[in-house]
Design a protein around this motif. Structure first.
Motif, PDB file in Angstrom:
ATOM      1  N   ASP A  10       5.356  16.070  23.661  1.00  0.00           N
ATOM      2  CA  ASP A  10       3.974  16.007  23.189  1.00  0.00           C
ATOM      3  C   ASP A  10       3.088  15.471  24.309  1.00  0.00           C
ATOM      4  OD1 ASP A  10       1.554  15.630  21.976  1.00  0.00           O
ATOM      5  OD2 ASP A  10       2.320  14.414  20.311  1.00  0.00           O
ATOM      6  N   ASP A  22       1.220  12.171  23.647  1.00  0.00           N
ATOM      7  CA  ASP A  22       1.992  10.965  23.356  1.00  0.00           C
ATOM      8  C   ASP A  22       2.507  10.376  24.666  1.00  0.00           C
ATOM      9  OD1 ASP A  22       3.804   9.015  22.675  1.00  0.00           O
ATOM     10  OD2 ASP A  22       4.920  10.251  21.248  1.00  0.00           O
ATOM     11  N   SER A  44       6.253  10.374  25.112  1.00  0.00           N
ATOM     12  CA  SER A  44       6.787  11.715  25.290  1.00  0.00           C
ATOM     13  C   SER A  44       6.486  12.222  26.697  1.00  0.00           C
ATOM     14  CB  SER A  44       6.179  12.673  24.249  1.00  0.00           C
ATOM     15  OG  SER A  44       6.795  13.949  24.312  1.00  0.00           O
TER      16      SER A  44
END
Length: 231
Positions: free
Chosen positions: A43, A46, A49
């Motif tokens: 992501d 994020d 991430s």
């Protein structure tokens, strides 16, 4: 009134339509089998991430994970694309990944991640080598599909794909580059149920037409009726 075939071809989704980093193909059991459970998404919005993507990109560039199988390569491509989107530039992505990662490496694999799903599925299945996919991603529009299907149907080598991709520009299309090599797009072998095959042959004979013409006509009508063309 149906669309002109050429017009429909011009509106094919030649770029990725799903969110960057999402393991649409890698998470599909129909394509990757049991490995679908291991699919990792990235992501770009994020921070954690993005950090994982940076680690994956570095490992991918160093090939520390082991064998370079197609699914693994697609995961690395997803990490490259998500990292670039997450940090905002190729230069920053390279700095975040560290090691010997280069802008060229990240750019090439991010482009593979941006290929349309129909092509990425053939990469995951092993029909198109990831290294060939890097060159397919260099061309745009319907030329991407033409080059990808030529790999599948004409068994092109990576070297051939690279050379053809280098020739495709505003003046030369993939189809023209293939034709110069004696490769004609549009030929595909089909297996039909016996009753359908029998009727196709009967009608083609009665109408003094080639069976391929009837198949093309039927498919053209079918695709024209579809309200949304799948990727």
């Amino acid at each position: 009134m149906t669309d002109d075939p050429g017009d429909r071809a011009g509106r094919l989704p030649a770029d990725r339509e799903e969110p960057v980093g999402e393991p649409v193909v890698r998470a599909d059991p129909a394509v990757t089998g049991e490995r679908a459970k291991e699919a990792v998404g990235f992501d770009p919005d994020d921070p954690e991430s993005v950090a994982e993507a940076a680690e994956t990109v570095r490992a991918f560039s160093e090939n520390t994970v082991g064998a370079a199988d197609n699914v693994y390569m697609l995961r690395g491509a997803a990490a490259c694309a998500a990292l670039v989107r997450g940090v905002g530039s190729y230069k920053e992505a390279v700095e975040r990944a560290g090691g010997d990662v280069s802008v060229s490496f990240v750019r090439k694999w991010a482009r593979v991640h941006d290929l349309p799903q129909a092509i990425r599925r053939h990469v995951a299945r092993g029909d198109i080598a990831p290294t060939a996919a890097k060159h397919i991603a260099r061309v745009s529009g319907v030329d991407r599909f033409d080059l990808a299907w030529a790999v599948v149907d004409a068994d092109l080598t990576v070297r051939q794909v690279r050379r053809i991709a280098s020739e495709v520009d505003g003046q030369t299309s993939t189809a023209e580059a293939l034709r110069a090599r004696g490769i004609e797009l549009g030929r595909i072998e089909l297996s039909l149920p016996l009753d359908v095959y029998r009727e196709l042959r009967r009608r083609a004979s009665i109408e003094n037409r080639d069976p391929g013409e009837l198949v093309a006509e039927a498919l053209d009508s079918y695709f024209a009726e579809e309200s949304v063309t799948p990727e």
